[in-house]
Design a protein around this motif. Sequence first.
Motif: not given
Length: 310
Positions: A32-61
């Motif tokens: 189904s398009p709604e995917q009511p049972n999709r698995v959701h998680v919380e933000r991980s500090g270490p993984a997010a901090k590992a993104i290089p400062d100079g990396f630019r996402f196609v769309t910010p955020g």
Amino acid sequence: MSIKHSQKLALAAVTAVMVSAPAVKADGFDLSPEQPNRVHVERSGPAAKAIPDGFRFVTPGTFTVAVSPGGPPLATYATDAKTVVGADPEYASAIAETLGLKLELVPVAWADWPLGLTSGKYDAVISNVGVTEQRKEKFDFSTYRKGLHGFFVKSDSQVKSIVEPKDAAGLRIIVGAGTNQERILLKWSDQDVSAGLKPIELQYYDDDAASLVALQSGRADVIVQPHAQLVFIAERDKNIRRVGTLSAGWPDRSDVAITTRKGSGLADALSLATNELIRDGAYAKILARWRLSEEALPASETNPPGLPKF
């Protein structure tokens, strides 16, 4: 009526059913398009901090990910015919949430992802891309699943298990021409003959419908395809079962990976994010939801050895 004519009619009937029936319909899979049972998680500090400062996402955020809706359970269009769902989209969603980003999925044709990635249309590709030494020359990889092929037989088959070459000796096995699994099975057959066993008889058909008819009619013993495809077919048709799996890199392991631009610096952060998902159990839940637990990795790696050039 001749046997040959009967086989043609049977093939036509199966083909008609496969074409007319919704491709997404199968018990046990939420498409189904709604995917009511999709698995959701919380933000991980270490993984997010590992993104290089100079990396630019196609769309910010936003984590912009290309995916090819080639078929369930990996990625397909939902029952609304526009939302892309499956194991790969759900995994992409979990990675985005781990990094504290929104997710934008970009459906693409399989042949188009390399150019789109190198030209900066998206940040990553999560679409069952296998790690190869040739691809590593242009892309970075963060592994997230084993690359597996499946051995499947009729539900009432006498074949119980296929683990090594001797288990397949003398069997009639359906395989795609020019595929990696064909290359491996030819080596298996050579090993069997050298050991005094019967060779493997490889059979080739034009499409899945013809292959499944051949299996059900008893003209073939086993079908070998990418594991995920056959998992879905087994759930849909209820008349085939798994008797083994085969690594795409046999005799070594070959993994499927998130693919990013070479040298972008994003790969290590994505590997950290995957390992966080593995540790907290979300990874296992996602694979189990899509019947792909056999493809679980113990840990994600950045740019591991890949399939060699042949």
